[in-house]
Scaffold this active site. Structure first.
Site, PDB file in Angstrom:
ATOM      1  N   SER A  81       0.829  -1.219   0.050  1.00  0.00           N
ATOM      2  CA  SER A  81      -0.207   0.043   0.060  1.00  0.00           C
ATOM      3  C   SER A  81       0.766   1.297  -0.129  1.00  0.00           C
ATOM      4  CB  SER A  81      -0.953  -0.115   1.355  1.00  0.00           C
ATOM      5  OG  SER A  81      -1.948   0.917   1.171  1.00  0.00           O
ATOM      6  N   ASP A 294      -6.175   1.976  -3.221  1.00  0.00           N
ATOM      7  CA  ASP A 294      -7.535   1.771  -2.562  1.00  0.00           C
ATOM      8  C   ASP A 294      -7.961   3.242  -1.557  1.00  0.00           C
ATOM      9  OD1 ASP A 294      -5.494   1.472  -0.583  1.00  0.00           O
ATOM     10  OD2 ASP A 294      -6.196  -0.747   0.120  1.00  0.00           O
ATOM     11  N   ALA A 385     -10.560   8.724   8.127  1.00  0.00           N
ATOM     12  CA  ALA A 385     -10.092  10.154   7.608  1.00  0.00           C
ATOM     13  C   ALA A 385      -8.928  10.080   6.728  1.00  0.00           C
ATOM     14  CB  ALA A 385      -9.435  10.710   8.618  1.00  0.00           C
ATOM     15  N   ASN A 386      -8.113   8.816   6.722  1.00  0.00           N
ATOM     16  CA  ASN A 386      -7.099   8.992   5.606  1.00  0.00           C
ATOM     17  C   ASN A 386      -7.502   8.549   4.181  1.00  0.00           C
ATOM     18  OD1 ASN A 386      -7.460   6.086   5.450  1.00  0.00           O
ATOM     19  ND2 ASN A 386      -5.985   5.282   7.080  1.00  0.00           N
ATOM     20  N   PRO A 513      -2.344   1.986  20.585  1.00  0.00           N
ATOM     21  CA  PRO A 513      -1.187   1.273  19.950  1.00  0.00           C
ATOM     22  C   PRO A 513      -1.840   1.175  18.374  1.00  0.00           C
ATOM     23  CG  PRO A 513      -2.526  -0.258  21.392  1.00  0.00           C
ATOM     24  CD  PRO A 513      -3.438   1.194  21.499  1.00  0.00           C
ATOM     25  N   ARG A 521       0.121   5.655  18.557  1.00  0.00           N
ATOM     26  CA  ARG A 521      -0.362   6.986  18.088  1.00  0.00           C
ATOM     27  C   ARG A 521      -1.158   7.949  18.913  1.00  0.00           C
ATOM     28  NH1 ARG A 521       0.908   6.146  12.809  1.00  0.00           N
ATOM     29  NH2 ARG A 521       0.562   3.950  11.904  1.00  0.00           N
TER      30      ARG A 521
END
Ligand code: NG1
Ligand code: ZN
Length: 558
Positions: A81, A294, A385-386, A513, A521
């Site tokens: 990816s 994707d 959100a990404n 995590p 994060r």
């Protein structure tokens, strides 16, 4: 090294196949490390030169998975990816185009971690414990991204499939969503569409063109600048361009350099700046996809060269708002909902619930969680959100939409709205997040509304936010609840975060995590950029103290 000849299926017993699988492993695909590797949210992902044996074993597993599903096709996608070019990875796709079932993630982890000598025994124990019928056929569909390491890794997957006598359709270099699409088409006997790469392009572009007989409308101009992340998305887009013709003009960038380097959806989202290598123009719609196409992020620069990003939250709200309108216009009583994660900007959640009156659900990170929740609605829109997400329609919803398009008891405008909903459904790749399908969907909605990208951006203002990573000795000491929005351990950490958040107007923060990197994060948002940066830093700092931080301490924002 010459490959051992594989004798005819009929004369080989199951025991012989197990021992053949072991001997191919020992001779051609020996295990490279004793370090444990886990099948995570994105399958197996690591440095490409550590993956040969894992690929071989995933080929074996794909055969077992197909057999337990009575010979349904199982997808195998070789990709890492948005990761850097030297990485690679593999994930399996289940019969309905969904991600591999959770119980089999553990089986995959077990299978790749046993020694070569124990491999046959492990296969045997999976077959016996799962009650797999050996006489069932096995079908697989394999695809790969453009990484230089992918052809050799494909060879390993194919050796695994061949060792257990599985059938294979090799799609070559394709996006992840194409593998999901083809698997779904094969297993639905064509009901979802024609089971080929060409069938995919045709389904999406035919529906798209039908929805916009005139390419322009109001402030909408049919032109985008496309950042292909130097990957498979660029190759796919070339084919789309031929089929789209004048309905959408696409200017291509980042087609063949180093994969994901200074470009692509992840770069734009995380760096919050335009992909490099593009010629920008004020208010031109720019689109970045990731290395396996994707995920998608839109962005533009305004007259003052200020950067504006339209991420997965924006796409989700745009699409959900439009679907709600079509439902109202058609009179269809279907339950529509939006699924987000804790990373969704607070403004997007507020906008969609308070202004568009669409219910919102929140799940843990990882599209499989969002997907599972989305199928509880008649029409479920889900996005991270990404920029990873799609829309799923229940079979009952699909039937009702199709019937309404031809229902003489409805008014002409109701039938037209239902017909439009049906065509919108055909632009969508329901099987998985799909950058190019999502792009065509966004273009459809912007066109229908007559919106420029600035009009879209004006729907609501994102709260400034910041993501940070903290390295700790053992990230499993951080455990969470409430869809990862609150942490349970280490003791006392959440109380500290609550205190910090309570001091910031519109503040929100959480820690979790990562499932794909060895870090914890941190996410924070607040009313101003300075406040969001400060809050993220403060939370990182308490996390470092409570969770056993290692390496450099978080540094205050400049
Ligand atoms: P982790 O590493 O668990 O945060 C990341 C993304 C996910 C998802 C997975 C799979 C963020 C914050 N996290 O997961 O959304 O896409 O990778 O690729 O973007
Ligand atoms: Zn991806």
């Amino acid at each position: 090294m010459p490959r051992p000849s594989i004798e005819d299926h009929c004369i080989m017993s199951v025991e012989e196949l197990y021992s053949q699988a072991t001997s191919v492993a020992l001779k051609q695909h020996p295990k490279q490390t004793d370090k444990e590797i886990r099948y995570g949210t994105a399958g197996f992902r690591t440095k490409a030169d550590m993956l040969d044996s894992i690929m071989y074993r995933m080929g074996l597993l794909a055969v077992l998975r197909s057999k337990i599903k009575q010979g349904a096709s199982i997808g195998v996608m070789i990709t890492a990816s948005h990761n850097p070019q030297p990485d690679n990875g593999v994930k399996l796709v289940d019969p309905q185009g969904e991600m591999l079932e959770a119980a089999w993630e553990a089986i995959a982890t077990d299978l790749v971690n046993v020694s070569d000598a124990e491999l046959g025994q492990k296969l045997k124990s999976i077959v016996e414990s799962k009650g797999i019928q050996w006489s069932n056929p096995a079908h697989t569909v394999v695809g790969r991204d453009t990484r230089p390491s992918s052809p050799a890794l494909l060879r390993a997957v194919l050796d695994g499939i061949a060792a257990l006598k599985g059938e294979v359709v090799d799609l070559g270099i394709v996006s992840t969503p194409i593998v999901h699409y083809v698997v779904t088409c094969i297993n639905s006997n064509g009901a979802y569409g024609q089971a080929s790469e060409e069938g995919y392009y045709k389904k999406l572009t035919d529906a798209f063109k039908k929805l916009r007989p005139e390419p322009t409308n109001g402030n909408y101009q049919p032109a985008v600048k496309f950042d292909g992340a130097n990957g498979v998305g660029a190759i796919m887009m070339r084919r789309f361009i031929e089929l789209l013709g004048p309905s959408l003009r696409v200017e291509m960038y980042n087609e063949s350099g180093e994969l994901n380097h200074q470009c692509g959806a992840d770069f734009v989202k995380v760096q919050q700046r335009p992909a490099e290598g593009m010629t920008l123009a004020p208010h031109a719609r720019c689109v970045s996809v990731d290395g396996d196409a994707d995920r998608i992020i839109y962005f533009y620069v305004d007259d003052n060269e200020k950067f504006h990003m339209l991420d997965g939250d924006r796409i989700a709200t745009l699409v959900a708002g439009y679907l709600r309108e079509l439902l109202e216009a058609s009179g269809l009583q279907l339950d529509l909902g939006l699924v987000q994660t804790a990373y969704a900007n607070g403004s997007s959640t507020k906008y969609i619930t308070e202004q568009l009156h669409v219910p919102v659900a929140c799940t843990p990170t990882g599209v499989k969680h969002l997907h599972h929740r989305a199928v509880d609605f008649d029409i479920g829109v889900y996005f991270e959100a990404n920029g990873h997400g799609t829309v799923v329609f229940s079979s009952a919803a699909q039937r009702k939409i199709a019937e309404a398009g031809a229902d003489p008891s409805l008014s002409e405008s109701q039938r037209a709205a239902a017909g439009r909903l049906r065509d919108v459904m055909d632009v969508i790749n329901q099987t998985v997040g799909d950058a190019i399908s999502d792009m065509l969907l966004v273009e459809t909605v912007l066109h229908a509304r007559g919106w420029s990208i600035a009009d879209w951006s004006a729907a609501y203002s994102d709260l400034p936010n910041r993501q940070l990573k903290v390295s700790v000795k053992d990230r499993t000491v951080v455990t969470t609840t409430d869809a990862e929005r609150r942490c349970v351990t280490p003791d006392g950490l959440q109380a500290e975060i609550d205190t910090l958040v309570s001091k910031q107007p519109q503040g929100r923060a959480f820690v979790r995590p990562s499932g794909t990197e060895d870090v914890v994060r941190v996410y924070a948002e607040a009313e101003t950029r300075t406040a969001a940066d400060q809050l993220a830093y403060q939370v990182a700092e308490v996390l470092y103290r409570y969770a056993g931080g290692v390496g450099p301490k978080p540094t205050p924002p400049q």
